[in-house]
Design an enzyme around this catalytic site. Structure first.
Site, PDB file in Angstrom:
ATOM      1  N   LEU A   1      72.715 -24.334   9.645  1.00 31.67           N
ATOM      2  CA  LEU A   1      72.555 -23.266   8.644  1.00 31.67           C
ATOM      3  C   LEU A   1      72.625 -21.914   9.354  1.00 31.67           C
ATOM      4  O   LEU A   1      71.651 -21.182   9.455  1.00 31.67           O
ATOM      5  CB  LEU A   1      71.228 -23.449   7.906  1.00 31.67           C
ATOM      6  CG  LEU A   1      71.133 -22.882   6.505  1.00 31.67           C
ATOM      7  CD1 LEU A   1      72.289 -23.333   5.627  1.00 31.67           C
ATOM      8  CD2 LEU A   1      69.836 -23.285   5.852  1.00 31.67           C
ATOM      9  N   HIS A   2      73.803 -21.608   9.886  1.00 33.65           N
ATOM     10  CA  HIS A   2      74.034 -20.366  10.608  1.00 33.65           C
ATOM     11  C   HIS A   2      75.158 -19.589   9.943  1.00 33.65           C
ATOM     12  O   HIS A   2      76.027 -20.171   9.307  1.00 33.65           O
ATOM     13  CB  HIS A   2      74.399 -20.654  12.070  1.00 33.65           C
ATOM     14  CG  HIS A   2      73.298 -21.332  12.809  1.00 33.65           C
ATOM     15  ND1 HIS A   2      72.183 -20.667  13.257  1.00 33.65           N
ATOM     16  CD2 HIS A   2      73.113 -22.627  13.137  1.00 33.65           C
ATOM     17  CE1 HIS A   2      71.371 -21.524  13.845  1.00 33.65           C
ATOM     18  NE2 HIS A   2      71.915 -22.730  13.788  1.00 33.65           N
ATOM     19  N   ALA A   3      75.154 -18.290  10.125  1.00 36.38           N
ATOM     20  CA  ALA A   3      76.191 -17.363   9.677  1.00 36.38           C
ATOM     21  C   ALA A   3      76.789 -17.702   8.310  1.00 36.38           C
ATOM     22  O   ALA A   3      76.166 -17.462   7.289  1.00 36.38           O
ATOM     23  CB  ALA A   3      77.265 -17.218  10.739  1.00 36.38           C
TER      24      ALA A   3
ATOM     25  N   PRO B   1      77.586 -20.629   6.585  1.00 36.87           N
ATOM     26  CA  PRO B   1      76.869 -21.534   5.684  1.00 36.87           C
ATOM     27  C   PRO B   1      75.581 -20.911   5.141  1.00 36.87           C
ATOM     28  O   PRO B   1      75.231 -21.116   3.975  1.00 36.87           O
ATOM     29  CB  PRO B   1      76.569 -22.762   6.546  1.00 36.87           C
ATOM     30  CG  PRO B   1      77.566 -22.724   7.630  1.00 36.87           C
ATOM     31  CD  PRO B   1      77.841 -21.274   7.873  1.00 36.87           C
TER      32      PRO B   1
END
Length: 87
Positions: free
Chosen positions: A14-16, A18
């Site tokens: 769950l980075h950038a 997404p």
């Protein structure tokens, strides 16, 4: 108030990008929504909050919603996660 656990399965967690899709989806609902990882809980409608959890592939988080559309909110967010954040 309802909650559900889900494991993040997309390759980058769950980075950038997404996380941005996740926040946008969360903001479609009127309910208060939180993401909980271990002992930390953040507002699911806050990009900085979600990014601060450092959620990677394979981690399990708890989604919590409270409000008039809580079932729809968790259903929509879980579907987004399960499809690998494909809109």
């Amino acid at each position: 108030m309802i909650s559900r656990e889900i494991t993040i399965t997309n390759s980058i967690g769950l980075h950038a990008r997404p996380a941005t899709f996740f926040i946008q989806k969360a903001n479609l609902y009127r309910s208060s929504i939180w993401v909980e990882k271990e002992d930390r809980r953040v507002n699911a409608k806050s990009l900085l909050g979600v990014l601060s959890l450092g959620i990677a592939k394979g981690m399990t988080v708890t989604l919590i919603a409270d409000g008039q559309d809580e079932e729809d909110a968790l259903g929509g967010l879980m579907e987004l996660i399960q499809t690998g954040f494909v809109e």
